[in-house]
Structures are given as C-alpha cells and as structure tokens.
Write an enzyme that holds these catalytic residues in place. Sequence first.
Site, mmCIF file in Angstrom:
data_model
loop_
_atom_site.group_PDB
_atom_site.id
_atom_site.type_symbol
_atom_site.label_atom_id
_atom_site.label_comp_id
_atom_site.label_asym_id
_atom_site.label_seq_id
_atom_site.Cartn_x
_atom_site.Cartn_y
_atom_site.Cartn_z
ATOM 1 N N ASP A 244 0.837 -1.198 0.000
ATOM 2 C CA ASP A 244 0.000 0.000 0.000
ATOM 3 C C ASP A 244 0.872 1.249 0.000
ATOM 4 O O ASP A 244 2.022 1.235 0.447
ATOM 5 C CB ASP A 244 -0.922 0.005 1.221
ATOM 6 C CG ASP A 244 -1.984 -1.079 1.149
ATOM 7 O OD1 ASP A 244 -2.301 -1.514 0.023
ATOM 8 O OD2 ASP A 244 -2.482 -1.492 2.208
ATOM 9 N N TYR A 305 5.552 -8.949 7.790
ATOM 10 C CA TYR A 305 4.980 -7.618 7.992
ATOM 11 C C TYR A 305 5.058 -7.216 9.464
ATOM 12 O O TYR A 305 4.941 -8.055 10.359
ATOM 13 C CB TYR A 305 3.504 -7.588 7.572
ATOM 14 C CG TYR A 305 3.259 -7.717 6.095
ATOM 15 C CD1 TYR A 305 3.150 -6.585 5.286
ATOM 16 C CD2 TYR A 305 3.103 -8.971 5.507
ATOM 17 C CE1 TYR A 305 2.894 -6.700 3.928
ATOM 18 C CE2 TYR A 305 2.851 -9.100 4.148
ATOM 19 C CZ TYR A 305 2.754 -7.957 3.367
ATOM 20 O OH TYR A 305 2.505 -8.079 2.027
ATOM 21 N N TYR A 376 -4.104 -9.724 1.903
ATOM 22 C CA TYR A 376 -4.485 -8.358 2.271
ATOM 23 C C TYR A 376 -4.310 -8.236 3.783
ATOM 24 O O TYR A 376 -5.173 -8.649 4.565
ATOM 25 C CB TYR A 376 -5.929 -8.075 1.863
ATOM 26 C CG TYR A 376 -6.166 -8.056 0.367
ATOM 27 C CD1 TYR A 376 -5.554 -7.098 -0.441
ATOM 28 C CD2 TYR A 376 -7.008 -8.985 -0.235
ATOM 29 C CE1 TYR A 376 -5.775 -7.077 -1.812
ATOM 30 C CE2 TYR A 376 -7.241 -8.973 -1.602
ATOM 31 C CZ TYR A 376 -6.618 -8.017 -2.382
ATOM 32 O OH TYR A 376 -6.837 -7.991 -3.736
#
EC number: 5.4.99.25
Length: 411
Positions: A244, A305, A376
């Site tokens: 993103d 992440y 996602y």
Amino acid sequence: MELISKALEAVRRYPLCDSCLGRLFALMGYGIENRERGQAIKTILHMAAVSDYRKGKDVTADLIALAKCHLPTRRFLAGVGIRVDEERCYICGDLMEGVEKYAEMAVEQLRGLDFVSFAVGSTLPEELLEKEAEVVKSLLVTTGESVKHEVNRRIGKELLRRLSDKRVDKLRPNVVVNVDLVSGQVKVVRNPILIGGRYLKLGRKIAQAKRFGNVRTTLLEKLAYLRDTFGGEDHVIHVSGREDSDARMLGSGRPLVVEVKQPLRYTAQVAPFRDKDVIFLPVGFTDRNEVRRLKEKAKTDIKLYRVLVLSESPLKQDDLSKLSALSGATVTQYTPRRIKRLHPRKKRVRMVYDVAWRLVSPHVFELYIRCQGGLYVKEFVHGDGGRTAPNVAELLNTRLEVLELDVLYIE
C-alpha cells in the site's frame, strides 16, 4: 554431377538471377555468397552448352533458357543469329540485386544512436515467398537457404562492414533494422532497456506508479532518472507484488524491473538512487523472462509484515495470546471494500504461517505476520466487515484500526 544436372533443370524451367540460383545450393560449399555461387554455376552451364553446340549437339533450347538470365550466353547466341531477351528472375523479380542498399538507408537512421548490437528483420512480398516454395518443391532441392535468411544476412553483413564497432545479436539486440522489400522502406526499432534491481520505501504516502488521494510521490517518478540516463521517451516499472502507498518497504527491498522505452543510449552506466523516501539498488540489465518470473514469484513469496494496531477496547497480554491460533491459518478473503471499485468481487485464499505480537499500551499493539504473498494484511487485521476470515479483530472481539504497516522482509 548432380549439382550441375539439378542446376540445368532449374534454368530450363525458370529464369533465375544469380542469387536465387545460387541460393538453391547454399549448403554446398563454404564462404561463398549466393550471387558468386550462382554466377559460377551459370558459367559452368554456359561453358558446357557452348562446347556441346560447337560439337554439333542440339543444345539450342538449353542455351536459350540460360540466356534469359545470363548475359554471356545472350551474347554468344546473338553471335550465331539468335536473339534472346533478358527476363526477370522468376522468384524475386530482381529484388535481390543490390539489397545492400537498405543497409545504407539503415545507417542514416542509426546515426546519433549510441548502441552496441543489432539484428535485421525483413518483410518480403508474399508472391516471392510462394514462388520460392514452388521452385524448391518442384526441383526437390534440399540444399538451399531461404530468401528471407539471405536478405537478412546480406544486409547484416553490409551493416557490419559499415559499422565495424557493432555486433549482431539475434537474441537481445539493442536495435532491430526492419527492411520492407514491399514498400522499399527501412525502419529502425529501438528495443527497450530493462534494468533489474530492488527498491526500499523509507517514507509513507508513496505509491508505486499512480498518484491518488494523499499520495506525495511515486516510485515511478523517483526512477525517472533512469529514463533520462538512457535518453528514453518513457519508462515503466514491473514489480514483484505491491505494498500500500502508506506502507514502508524495508529490509532488503522488493525486486523490480525498470523498463526504459525508446532509448537513445545503450551504453550508459546505471547508478543507484537514494533520497529520504526511496532507495533503488540496481543489479544489472535483464530481459522479459525476468519480468515474467517476477510476476509469478509474487504469488509464492513469503513476506514478513510489521503492523501497528489501535484497539477500541483495552487489551492485556493474555488477550493477545489468543492470536497464536492464527499461526498456520488458511485465510479466505474477498476483494476488499477499499479496492472493490477497481476490481471485481474475487475470492482468494492465502496462508498465514506465523503470528507474533508485542503489547505497546492497553490500546496499541504490534503484530508481526509472516504470510504468503498476496494476503491483504490490513483486512486480515480488521476483518473488512467479515470479508476476511479468520481475522485478528474477530479473535480479539474488538474493533481494530491499522495505524502503520511495514514490509520487513521478502523471502
């Protein structure tokens, strides 16, 4: 000798120029151009026929057939009172005479380009190709070279003579010289330059290619210096996946390929780039295969992440311990609401391999998620209204908001 008898059969049936006759026997001999080979064959046929004629043998028909495409034979027959008009080559219509002139046209178009390698391509009249196939089939010749191959080879040879510091590269040429024998035109195609490397995003609000919303800049804009380095008209990027715009890309970076279109310079050096937002580390020049590999690899990459999360309800360490249930989970996701307008409703399944956490305050915690590429992550955290399951918010029974997202590493 089979070559002579086959050549005589050829000229009896068709008037052929030196190149087209010689090309039928291109695999016989080495280091001889087809024109020279054709001339030599016609000379032998001429000598044999004239000798037989003078011995009183009836070879007039053979001499007339040869004379249609051989000046010395026409002159001999004229001397004995037989006039024969020259005829165009049955295969090429005499297009093969002087194809090297196209090399001169190409050199003019190549002027000002800084390149190393080239290849030659050609477009020939369909009728020519059909006639060549007809002649080869009717004579049952298996020792020939295609007319297209000869055209490309002869023009390439002449270009090498004129451009002695260049080289032919049929696999990955800098430029391609396309010769159209139908229109008589030459077009030089400047192939794109593909530069492989890795990038890091140190700041946020940085998109990969397009500006939208509150995006400050793009990776594409940062890499415009490569377009300018090579004198290109445009540039695009091919990336292994995407993060993103508000996410940082840290660790060893994400692989990408920068494509510089219509470059003027192929020998420039690629320098790395760094500012407060982006680092680009070039690896070297690459090709389309690497672009395809990047796209495929993005589906199977394992990514780590870091997510900073705000919780509506206060949490304790014991609450977060429930998240261990998500390690090894198979996550089903439908297209997130935030991008639903850009993509149709689509289901995807991704693996979450490991989840770790750190409580920062009663309402803030850090998540470390090791997962399959394409997950996602934001939706995995807040649930996206039930469109992602299982999810962190559901497990903690509270509303969650992602404050920060970082890609720490791509395996």
